[in-house]
Design a protein around this motif. Structure first.
Motif, PDB file in Angstrom:
ATOM      1  N   SER A  33       0.838  -1.208   0.000  1.00 31.61           N
ATOM      2  CA  SER A  33       0.000   0.000   0.000  1.00 31.61           C
ATOM      3  C   SER A  33       0.869   1.252   0.000  1.00 31.61           C
ATOM      4  O   SER A  33       1.878   1.330   0.700  1.00 31.61           O
ATOM      5  CB  SER A  33      -0.933  -0.003   1.205  1.00 31.61           C
ATOM      6  OG  SER A  33      -0.216   0.073   2.417  1.00 31.61           O
ATOM      7  N   TYR A  34       0.469   2.221  -0.782  1.00 29.89           N
ATOM      8  CA  TYR A  34       1.268   3.433  -0.916  1.00 29.89           C
ATOM      9  C   TYR A  34       0.405   4.614  -1.311  1.00 29.89           C
ATOM     10  O   TYR A  34      -0.736   4.477  -1.757  1.00 29.89           O
ATOM     11  CB  TYR A  34       2.378   3.227  -1.950  1.00 29.89           C
ATOM     12  CG  TYR A  34       1.887   3.099  -3.375  1.00 29.89           C
ATOM     13  CD1 TYR A  34       1.720   4.221  -4.192  1.00 29.89           C
ATOM     14  CD2 TYR A  34       1.582   1.852  -3.926  1.00 29.89           C
ATOM     15  CE1 TYR A  34       1.267   4.109  -5.506  1.00 29.89           C
ATOM     16  CE2 TYR A  34       1.139   1.723  -5.230  1.00 29.89           C
ATOM     17  CZ  TYR A  34       0.981   2.849  -6.019  1.00 29.89           C
ATOM     18  OH  TYR A  34       0.527   2.736  -7.307  1.00 29.89           O
ATOM     19  N   GLU A  35       1.002   5.784  -1.149  1.00 28.24           N
ATOM     20  CA  GLU A  35       0.464   7.026  -1.678  1.00 28.24           C
ATOM     21  C   GLU A  35       1.623   7.769  -2.329  1.00 28.24           C
ATOM     22  O   GLU A  35       2.787   7.540  -1.997  1.00 28.24           O
ATOM     23  CB  GLU A  35      -0.146   7.876  -0.561  1.00 28.24           C
ATOM     24  CG  GLU A  35       0.866   8.307   0.498  1.00 28.24           C
ATOM     25  CD  GLU A  35       0.252   9.051   1.671  1.00 28.24           C
ATOM     26  OE1 GLU A  35      -0.974   9.294   1.638  1.00 28.24           O
ATOM     27  OE2 GLU A  35       0.998   9.383   2.609  1.00 28.24           O
ATOM     28  N   ILE A  36       1.303   8.634  -3.266  1.00 30.06           N
ATOM     29  CA  ILE A  36       2.324   9.439  -3.930  1.00 30.06           C
ATOM     30  C   ILE A  36       2.010  10.910  -3.674  1.00 30.06           C
ATOM     31  O   ILE A  36       0.893  11.358  -3.920  1.00 30.06           O
ATOM     32  CB  ILE A  36       2.376   9.159  -5.439  1.00 30.06           C
ATOM     33  CG1 ILE A  36       2.678   7.683  -5.716  1.00 30.06           C
ATOM     34  CG2 ILE A  36       3.429  10.048  -6.117  1.00 30.06           C
ATOM     35  CD1 ILE A  36       2.566   7.294  -7.179  1.00 30.06           C
ATOM     36  N   ILE A  37       2.993  11.623  -3.165  1.00 31.24           N
ATOM     37  CA  ILE A  37       2.840  13.051  -2.904  1.00 31.24           C
ATOM     38  C   ILE A  37       3.832  13.801  -3.778  1.00 31.24           C
ATOM     39  O   ILE A  37       5.046  13.593  -3.667  1.00 31.24           O
ATOM     40  CB  ILE A  37       3.084  13.370  -1.417  1.00 31.24           C
ATOM     41  CG1 ILE A  37       2.064  12.624  -0.552  1.00 31.24           C
ATOM     42  CG2 ILE A  37       3.009  14.871  -1.166  1.00 31.24           C
ATOM     43  CD1 ILE A  37       2.419  12.575   0.913  1.00 31.24           C
ATOM     44  N   VAL A  38       3.331  14.621  -4.672  1.00 28.07           N
ATOM     45  CA  VAL A  38       4.175  15.406  -5.576  1.00 28.07           C
ATOM     46  C   VAL A  38       4.074  16.873  -5.174  1.00 28.07           C
ATOM     47  O   VAL A  38       2.977  17.443  -5.148  1.00 28.07           O
ATOM     48  CB  VAL A  38       3.749  15.239  -7.046  1.00 28.07           C
ATOM     49  CG1 VAL A  38       4.676  16.044  -7.951  1.00 28.07           C
ATOM     50  CG2 VAL A  38       3.753  13.770  -7.452  1.00 28.07           C
ATOM     51  N   VAL A  39       5.211  17.459  -4.843  1.00 32.42           N
ATOM     52  CA  VAL A  39       5.256  18.890  -4.545  1.00 32.42           C
ATOM     53  C   VAL A  39       5.792  19.597  -5.781  1.00 32.42           C
ATOM     54  O   VAL A  39       6.929  19.368  -6.196  1.00 32.42           O
ATOM     55  CB  VAL A  39       6.157  19.185  -3.333  1.00 32.42           C
ATOM     56  CG1 VAL A  39       6.257  20.693  -3.111  1.00 32.42           C
ATOM     57  CG2 VAL A  39       5.629  18.487  -2.086  1.00 32.42           C
ATOM     58  N   ASP A  40       4.949  20.423  -6.387  1.00 33.18           N
ATOM     59  CA  ASP A  40       5.424  21.216  -7.513  1.00 33.18           C
ATOM     60  C   ASP A  40       6.013  22.512  -6.969  1.00 33.18           C
ATOM     61  O   ASP A  40       5.313  23.323  -6.367  1.00 33.18           O
ATOM     62  CB  ASP A  40       4.293  21.530  -8.488  1.00 33.18           C
ATOM     63  CG  ASP A  40       4.800  22.322  -9.681  1.00 33.18           C
ATOM     64  OD1 ASP A  40       5.326  21.708 -10.621  1.00 33.18           O
ATOM     65  OD2 ASP A  40       4.715  23.578  -9.637  1.00 33.18           O
ATOM     66  N   ASN A  41       7.316  22.684  -7.199  1.00 29.72           N
ATOM     67  CA  ASN A  41       8.046  23.813  -6.608  1.00 29.72           C
ATOM     68  C   ASN A  41       8.014  25.031  -7.530  1.00 29.72           C
ATOM     69  O   ASN A  41       9.028  25.501  -8.025  1.00 29.72           O
ATOM     70  CB  ASN A  41       9.494  23.392  -6.311  1.00 29.72           C
ATOM     71  CG  ASN A  41       9.819  23.413  -4.830  1.00 29.72           C
ATOM     72  OD1 ASN A  41       9.046  23.907  -4.025  1.00 29.72           O
ATOM     73  ND2 ASN A  41      10.959  22.867  -4.460  1.00 29.72           N
ATOM     74  N   ALA A  42       6.782  25.531  -7.753  1.00 26.40           N
ATOM     75  CA  ALA A  42       6.579  26.769  -8.522  1.00 26.40           C
ATOM     76  C   ALA A  42       7.103  26.657  -9.955  1.00 26.40           C
ATOM     77  O   ALA A  42       7.820  27.540 -10.445  1.00 26.40           O
ATOM     78  CB  ALA A  42       7.214  27.961  -7.813  1.00 26.40           C
ATOM     79  N   SER A  43       6.719  25.562 -10.617  1.00 24.98           N
ATOM     80  CA  SER A  43       7.090  25.384 -12.024  1.00 24.98           C
ATOM     81  C   SER A  43       6.361  26.408 -12.899  1.00 24.98           C
ATOM     82  O   SER A  43       5.388  27.045 -12.477  1.00 24.98           O
ATOM     83  CB  SER A  43       6.716  23.977 -12.494  1.00 24.98           C
ATOM     84  OG  SER A  43       7.421  22.995 -11.790  1.00 24.98           O
TER      85      SER A  43
END
Length: 302
Positions: A33-43
């Motif tokens: 089991s997993y989750e994916i967290i993507v932080v977009d650093n002001a692209s």
């Protein structure tokens, strides 16, 4: 909050094609089991929209839009605020899993409660073994080189292929698998680092916390090195700003000044070997001023 085994946390910065490939590799290979967290650093807006369009069709993915590029450490710490996993898998967006690396790393830490941080075997774009670990900076290393330093600290060379799980001093920042409880106990990443040297700092702090750092060769990833970062003069300066913070944080004034003198002397020797050499040496003579960090050149996106 629902708990999962693994929280994958990654940062996107104007490189959504890489991020999408990473997500697809996680979905293909991960069986726990997993989750994916993507932080977009002001692209740039076009890159963010491309990533948002992909993520909106997926499950178990959170996309967090940061209005300012807060760097590697702060960006990942923002992701931690949304994480519910028993383990945090910080992984560069320009990597892909080659097998069920998360499960293998989890099983290794489940069996060894003294281990709090581990990394996989990192391969380059051609499938060749790439360094996944290194040693911490020291006066012995600067004066006598890596070979002598390794003989003293007993950690293995990063030039040999390790065939079994092995304790290492510092792991690659591209692939860091943490026991979440210990990561939180030590305060996570030091957000004074904008870019570079975070892995040296947190690996050192794991050891100081009486836990171990391991390399696991059965877990495998591929790393397209520098996929989201160009090696400009500003980026090179950023490395030395981070390095200076690392040195003075862990060595204090006397050893810190001596180590930075040795770095300055090394830059003098290299100053005429590349186009940025002289500029870097002048930057060193000015004391690697923190005020020139990229941290202070960011703007807030509307």
């Amino acid at each position: 909050m629902k708990t999962v085994d693994i929280s994958f946390i990654t940062i996107n910065y104007n490189s959504s094609d890489f991020t999408i490939k990473l997500i697809e590799s996680i979905q293909k290979h991960t069986t726990i089991s997993y989750e994916i967290i993507v932080v977009d650093n002001a692209s740039e807006i076009k890159d963010y929209q491309s990533l948002h369009s992909f993520v909106s069709t997926q499950e178990n993915i959170q996309l967090i839009q940061n209005r300012i590029n807060s760097g590697f450490a702060s960006g990942n710490m923002l992701g931690v605020n949304y994480a519910s996993g028993n383990y945090y898998f910080f992984i560069n967006n320009d990597t892909q899993l080659l097998n069920d690396a998360a499960k293998l790393l989890k099983e290794h830490l489940d069996l060894h409660q003294n281990i709090a941080l581990a990394t996989a075997q990192v391969n380059d774009e051609n499938g060749n073994y790439s360094s996944s670990h290194k040693i911490f900076p020291s006066l012995i290393k600067e004066f006598f080189g890596n070979t002598v330093a390794r003989k003293i600290n007993k950690f293995p060379s990063n030039k040999i292929t390790l065939e079994k799980p092995t304790a290492v001093e510092v792991i690659s920042g591209s692939c860091m698998f943490f026991r979440a409880s210990v990561f939180c106990e030590i305060g996570g990443f030091d957000t004074n680092f904008f870019l570079y040297c975070e892995e040296e700092d947190i690996s050192k702090r794991i050891w100081l916390h009486n836990n171990e750092v391991h390399f696991l060769p059965t877990a495998k990833i591929i790393h397209h090195s520098g996929g989201s970062t160009d090696k400009s003069l500003a980026i090179l300066k950023e490395y030395y700003i981070s390095y200076k913070h690392l040195i003075f944080k862990h060595f204090g004034l006397i050893k810190g000044n001596l180590l930075m003198f040795l770095v300055t002397f090394k830059l003098l020797r290299r100053s005429f070997k590349n186009k940025n050499g002289v500029k870097l040496f002048i930057f060193a003579l000015r004391g690697f001023p923190k005020k020139e960090s990229l941290r202070y050149k960011q703007t807030i996106k509307n």
